[in-house]
Design a protein around this motif. Structure first.
Motif, PDB file in Angstrom:
ATOM      1  N   LEU A  66       0.891  -1.152   0.000  1.00  0.00           N
ATOM      2  CA  LEU A  66       0.000   0.000   0.000  1.00  0.00           C
ATOM      3  C   LEU A  66       0.933   1.207   0.000  1.00  0.00           C
ATOM      4  CD1 LEU A  66      -3.049   0.589   0.014  1.00  0.00           C
ATOM      5  CD2 LEU A  66      -2.873   0.975   2.458  1.00  0.00           C
ATOM      6  N   ALA A  67       1.113   1.801  -1.190  1.00  0.00           N
ATOM      7  CA  ALA A  67       2.132   2.839  -1.394  1.00  0.00           C
ATOM      8  C   ALA A  67       3.482   2.274  -0.949  1.00  0.00           C
ATOM      9  CB  ALA A  67       1.766   4.116  -0.655  1.00  0.00           C
ATOM     10  N   TRP A  68       4.064   2.808   0.131  1.00  0.00           N
ATOM     11  CA  TRP A  68       5.412   2.384   0.518  1.00  0.00           C
ATOM     12  C   TRP A  68       5.408   1.364   1.656  1.00  0.00           C
ATOM     13  CZ3 TRP A  68       5.600   4.104   5.533  1.00  0.00           C
ATOM     14  CH2 TRP A  68       4.729   5.164   5.843  1.00  0.00           C
ATOM     15  N   ARG A  69       4.212   0.919   2.065  1.00  0.00           N
ATOM     16  CA  ARG A  69       4.164  -0.019   3.191  1.00  0.00           C
ATOM     17  C   ARG A  69       3.762  -1.415   2.708  1.00  0.00           C
ATOM     18  NH1 ARG A  69       2.120   4.471   4.032  1.00  0.00           N
ATOM     19  NH2 ARG A  69      -0.101   4.120   3.763  1.00  0.00           N
ATOM     20  N   LYS A  70       4.231  -2.428   3.405  1.00  0.00           N
ATOM     21  CA  LYS A  70       3.738  -3.786   3.157  1.00  0.00           C
ATOM     22  C   LYS A  70       2.657  -4.092   4.191  1.00  0.00           C
ATOM     23  CE  LYS A  70       6.759  -6.593   0.445  1.00  0.00           C
ATOM     24  NZ  LYS A  70       6.193  -5.938  -0.735  1.00  0.00           N
ATOM     25  N   GLN A  71       1.510  -4.616   3.741  1.00  0.00           N
ATOM     26  CA  GLN A  71       0.425  -4.924   4.675  1.00  0.00           C
ATOM     27  C   GLN A  71      -0.045  -6.359   4.510  1.00  0.00           C
ATOM     28  OE1 GLN A  71      -0.432  -3.262   7.093  1.00  0.00           O
ATOM     29  NE2 GLN A  71      -0.331  -1.062   6.742  1.00  0.00           N
ATOM     30  N   TYR A  72      -0.378  -6.959   5.655  1.00  0.00           N
ATOM     31  CA  TYR A  72      -0.897  -8.333   5.669  1.00  0.00           C
ATOM     32  C   TYR A  72      -2.351  -8.361   5.188  1.00  0.00           C
ATOM     33  CZ  TYR A  72      -2.980 -12.544   7.706  1.00  0.00           C
ATOM     34  OH  TYR A  72      -3.669 -13.714   7.889  1.00  0.00           O
ATOM     35  N   VAL A  73      -2.704  -9.372   4.401  1.00  0.00           N
ATOM     36  CA  VAL A  73      -4.107  -9.586   4.004  1.00  0.00           C
ATOM     37  C   VAL A  73      -4.460 -11.044   4.278  1.00  0.00           C
ATOM     38  CG1 VAL A  73      -5.794  -9.562   2.126  1.00  0.00           C
ATOM     39  CG2 VAL A  73      -3.894  -7.934   2.098  1.00  0.00           C
ATOM     40  N   GLY A  74      -5.474 -11.250   5.110  1.00  0.00           N
ATOM     41  CA  GLY A  74      -6.004 -12.605   5.298  1.00  0.00           C
ATOM     42  C   GLY A  74      -7.382 -12.659   4.666  1.00  0.00           C
ATOM     43  N   TYR A 100     -16.549   2.366  11.364  1.00  0.00           N
ATOM     44  CA  TYR A 100     -15.961   3.632  10.914  1.00  0.00           C
ATOM     45  C   TYR A 100     -15.417   4.400  12.107  1.00  0.00           C
ATOM     46  CZ  TYR A 100     -19.240   2.221   7.301  1.00  0.00           C
ATOM     47  OH  TYR A 100     -19.950   1.482   6.397  1.00  0.00           O
ATOM     48  N   GLY A 101     -14.367   5.214  11.845  1.00  0.00           N
ATOM     49  CA  GLY A 101     -13.798   6.020  12.930  1.00  0.00           C
ATOM     50  C   GLY A 101     -13.534   7.414  12.426  1.00  0.00           C
ATOM     51  N   ASN A 102     -12.328   7.924  12.656  1.00  0.00           N
ATOM     52  CA  ASN A 102     -11.956   9.228  12.102  1.00  0.00           C
ATOM     53  C   ASN A 102     -11.798   9.110  10.596  1.00  0.00           C
ATOM     54  OD1 ASN A 102     -11.746  10.456  14.688  1.00  0.00           O
ATOM     55  ND2 ASN A 102      -9.809   9.372  14.970  1.00  0.00           N
ATOM     56  N   ILE A 103     -12.245  10.126   9.878  1.00  0.00           N
ATOM     57  CA  ILE A 103     -12.230  10.038   8.418  1.00  0.00           C
ATOM     58  C   ILE A 103     -10.822   9.786   7.876  1.00  0.00           C
ATOM     59  CG2 ILE A 103     -12.246  12.571   8.176  1.00  0.00           C
ATOM     60  CD1 ILE A 103     -13.881  10.195   5.662  1.00  0.00           C
ATOM     61  N   TYR A 104      -9.778  10.401   8.480  1.00  0.00           N
ATOM     62  CA  TYR A 104      -8.424  10.210   7.929  1.00  0.00           C
ATOM     63  C   TYR A 104      -7.970   8.757   8.092  1.00  0.00           C
ATOM     64  CZ  TYR A 104      -7.130  10.970  12.844  1.00  0.00           C
ATOM     65  OH  TYR A 104      -7.068  10.893  14.201  1.00  0.00           O
ATOM     66  N   GLU A 105      -8.463   8.086   9.141  1.00  0.00           N
ATOM     67  CA  GLU A 105      -8.146   6.657   9.303  1.00  0.00           C
ATOM     68  C   GLU A 105      -8.949   5.836   8.290  1.00  0.00           C
ATOM     69  OE1 GLU A 105      -9.244   6.224  13.358  1.00  0.00           O
ATOM     70  OE2 GLU A 105      -7.330   6.941  14.123  1.00  0.00           O
ATOM     71  N   ASP A 106     -10.218   6.222   8.117  1.00  0.00           N
ATOM     72  CA  ASP A 106     -11.076   5.491   7.184  1.00  0.00           C
ATOM     73  C   ASP A 106     -10.568   5.588   5.752  1.00  0.00           C
ATOM     74  OD1 ASP A 106     -12.637   4.735   9.247  1.00  0.00           O
ATOM     75  OD2 ASP A 106     -14.310   6.083   8.831  1.00  0.00           O
ATOM     76  N   ILE A 107     -10.007   6.757   5.406  1.00  0.00           N
ATOM     77  CA  ILE A 107      -9.483   6.947   4.048  1.00  0.00           C
ATOM     78  C   ILE A 107      -8.413   5.887   3.745  1.00  0.00           C
ATOM     79  CG2 ILE A 107      -8.015   8.507   2.677  1.00  0.00           C
ATOM     80  CD1 ILE A 107     -10.886   9.424   2.599  1.00  0.00           C
ATOM     81  N   GLU A 108      -7.509   5.673   4.708  1.00  0.00           N
ATOM     82  CA  GLU A 108      -6.461   4.664   4.493  1.00  0.00           C
ATOM     83  C   GLU A 108      -7.039   3.251   4.584  1.00  0.00           C
ATOM     84  OE1 GLU A 108      -2.259   3.142   6.446  1.00  0.00           O
ATOM     85  OE2 GLU A 108      -2.764   5.267   6.640  1.00  0.00           O
ATOM     86  N   LYS A 109      -7.930   3.053   5.551  1.00  0.00           N
ATOM     87  CA  LYS A 109      -8.522   1.733   5.774  1.00  0.00           C
ATOM     88  C   LYS A 109      -9.216   1.207   4.511  1.00  0.00           C
ATOM     89  CE  LYS A 109     -11.276   1.483   9.418  1.00  0.00           C
ATOM     90  NZ  LYS A 109     -12.508   1.586  10.248  1.00  0.00           N
ATOM     91  N   PHE A 110      -9.975   2.096   3.843  1.00  0.00           N
ATOM     92  CA  PHE A 110     -10.748   1.616   2.693  1.00  0.00           C
ATOM     93  C   PHE A 110      -9.931   1.612   1.396  1.00  0.00           C
ATOM     94  CE2 PHE A 110     -14.156   2.583   5.767  1.00  0.00           C
ATOM     95  CZ  PHE A 110     -14.630   1.278   5.865  1.00  0.00           C
ATOM     96  N   ALA A 111      -8.828   2.371   1.373  1.00  0.00           N
ATOM     97  CA  ALA A 111      -7.876   2.209   0.262  1.00  0.00           C
ATOM     98  C   ALA A 111      -7.278   0.804   0.350  1.00  0.00           C
ATOM     99  CB  ALA A 111      -6.777   3.257   0.349  1.00  0.00           C
ATOM    100  N   PHE A 112      -6.905   0.414   1.566  1.00  0.00           N
ATOM    101  CA  PHE A 112      -6.390  -0.937   1.789  1.00  0.00           C
ATOM    102  C   PHE A 112      -7.438  -1.980   1.404  1.00  0.00           C
ATOM    103  CE2 PHE A 112      -6.665  -4.560   4.678  1.00  0.00           C
ATOM    104  CZ  PHE A 112      -5.488  -5.234   4.351  1.00  0.00           C
ATOM    105  N   PHE A 113      -8.675  -1.764   1.844  1.00  0.00           N
ATOM    106  CA  PHE A 113      -9.755  -2.729   1.584  1.00  0.00           C
ATOM    107  C   PHE A 113      -9.975  -2.934   0.077  1.00  0.00           C
ATOM    108  CE2 PHE A 113     -14.518  -3.306   1.190  1.00  0.00           C
ATOM    109  CZ  PHE A 113     -14.500  -4.672   1.454  1.00  0.00           C
TER     110      PHE A 113
END
Length: 478
Positions: A66-74, A100-113
């Protein structure tokens, strides 16, 4: 057989905050299983009840960039009511008590999703012909599929549909941050793509890149082309109007059936409601401490208490609404001023106003079964399910003519003896009050006419069957 994958941020029965979850949970059950293989993908939130988590089977796991990070997906899988559900697992993103939580967290969360959902497909032996995306949380998916995933032949020819459940929520955040999170190139951050008024807008991206756009009622599909309802995207929606379809939401008629509903005190149906329905009213009056009287006119409200739902009109007229010949029962939470408004009137008129400032599924069913009328004076209403529940339970809706309310409630016409409810046109408190008084007059002085209204309302069919056929046509047209 066509394969369709629904991707959404909430789905009944696993997790729900609003009508979106009802739609994504019910619709797949009603689509013709001989012609379509429909499956659903959602996040594996920590907040999903244990009873469902226990039944999930592990399918696969891997890492994505996800951009410059590696993220786990199960990926977990379960079958519920004959439909296969996939859950995208990542504790970093999907922990916490609510989806849902803070919008800035959700923005990243749903990009990941979005990215994880697409990445998981090759390992699931399920290659959808169509991916049906719901609301802004899945808005990046149609972009990703035409961007990074295009190098892989597996994804060639997959079509996307974007459904707008409520245009007010768009997933807007700072452009630089979104560029960093999503890893998309600058090419996508132009005014004809993701950019809107200086920020990045997930829903807009989805609307630009999806092959088809749908929304949840025919009237709302027309309304969102205008500046008043268009939430700053009316220009884009007009530009894409040839790809836009309005399909009315259905109601799960198995769950909402006064003849078999286990949550209500007395079951009834179209044939015997004249005798049996009022027993629910008396039971609810006893339960809530209101004056017991099966003849009094009872108005119900089950809603989020927000200005979208028309509560400033009710605020303006509440003294007139709470007349001595009327009882008002409210259920829901929301903006503080409306919560206090109803609490105050319950204190002032304790024998005829009941303010239930929380949410309870059981109590909502009892209110639909007990009340004579249901009030819904919304400022805008993409589809609305409450008026469909009211009609099903023989509770006459009083609505403002907007969006799905206009499409589902036929205004009463005393000269022709037609209609299934009462409606008013302008967003105006006095107009609403006149309509309530008109309904009350029919209830008290023309009881046979009122019962015929109830009869016609209970005869309506707003089950998923007819809506599902329209979605099938849409899938075939792609």
């Amino acid at each position: 057989m066509k394969k369709v994958l629904f991707v959404a941020s909430e789905v009944v029965p696993f997790i729900k905050t609003g009508g979106l979850a009802d739609v994504v949970g019910s619709l797949p059950k009603y689509i013709n299983k001989d012609k379509f293989d429909v499956r659903v993908m959602l996040p594996k939130y920590m907040a999903i009840p244990e009873e469902y988590k226990e039944k999930m089977k592990f399918r696969t796991s891997f890492y994505i960039d996800l951009a410059w990070r590696k993220q786990y997906v199960g990926v977990m899988e379960t079958v519920y009511d004959g439909v296969t559900f996939y859950f995208i697992d990542n504790e970093y993103y999907f922990a916490g008590p609510t989806p849902y939580g803070n919008i800035y967290e959700d923005i990243e969360k749903f990009a990941f999703f979005c990215k994880a959902s697409l990445s998981s497909l090759p390992s699931l032996d399920f290659r959808p012909d169509i991916i049906h995306c719901h609301d802004w949380q899945t808005g990046l998916l149609p972009i990703y599929i035409k961007d990074v995933f295009m190098q892989n032949p597996f994804y060639h020819g997959i079509k996307t549909i974007m459904t707008i459940h409520n245009l007010k929520f768009q997933g807007i955040w700072d452009m630089k941050k979104v560029k960093d999170i999503t890893g998309l190139s600058s090419y996508y951050f132009a005014p004809d793509k993701l950019e809107a008024y200086g920020d990045a807008n997930y829903l807009k991206g989805g609307l630009v890149y999806a092959d088809k756009i749908t929304t949840v009622s025919e009237t709302y599909a027309e309304e969102i082309k205008t500046p008043f309802y268009g939430e700053n995207l009316d220009g884009l929606i007009n530009a894409r109007s040839n790809s836009l379809v309005g399909i009315l939401n259905g109601l799960d008629y198995e769950e909402y059936d006064p003849a078999t509903d286990k949550l209500i005190i007395k079951n009834y149906n179209k044939a015997n409601f004249r005798r049996e329905k009022s027993k629910n009213k008396v039971a609810l009056q006893a339960e809530l401490g209101l004056k017991k009287d099966e003849k009094v006119f009872m108005i119900g409200i089950v809603s989020r208490l927000t200005s979208q739902k028309g509560f400033d009109l009710i605020d303006y007229m509440i003294e007139q609404i709470c007349q001595e010949d009327t009882q008002l029962v409210v259920l829901g939470t929301g903006e503080e001023k409306y919560e206090h408004l109803f609490r105050h009137y319950e204190w002032k008129y304790s024998d005829r106003v009941s303010a239930n400032i929380y949410y309870s599924n059981e109590r909502s069913h009892r209110i639909y079964a007990a009340c004579d009328a249901f009030l819904m004076p919304s400022l805008f209403e993409p589809c609305g399910l409450s008026q469909l529940m009211s009609l099903r339970y023989g509770t006459v809706p009083i609505v403002r003519e907007t969006g799905g309310l206009k499409d589902t409630v036929i205004p009463y016409n005393e000269y022709e003896g037609t209609g299934t409810g009462f409606s008013f046109c302008n967003y105006n408190a006095h107009e609403m009050m006149n309509t309530i008084n008109y309904a009350k007059n029919v209830y008290y002085h023309h009881k046979r006419e009122w019962n015929r209204l109830v009869d016609r309302g209970m005869s309506c069919d707003f089950s998923w069957n007819s809506s599902a056929k329209k979605y099938e046509e849409l899938y075939n047209s792609l």
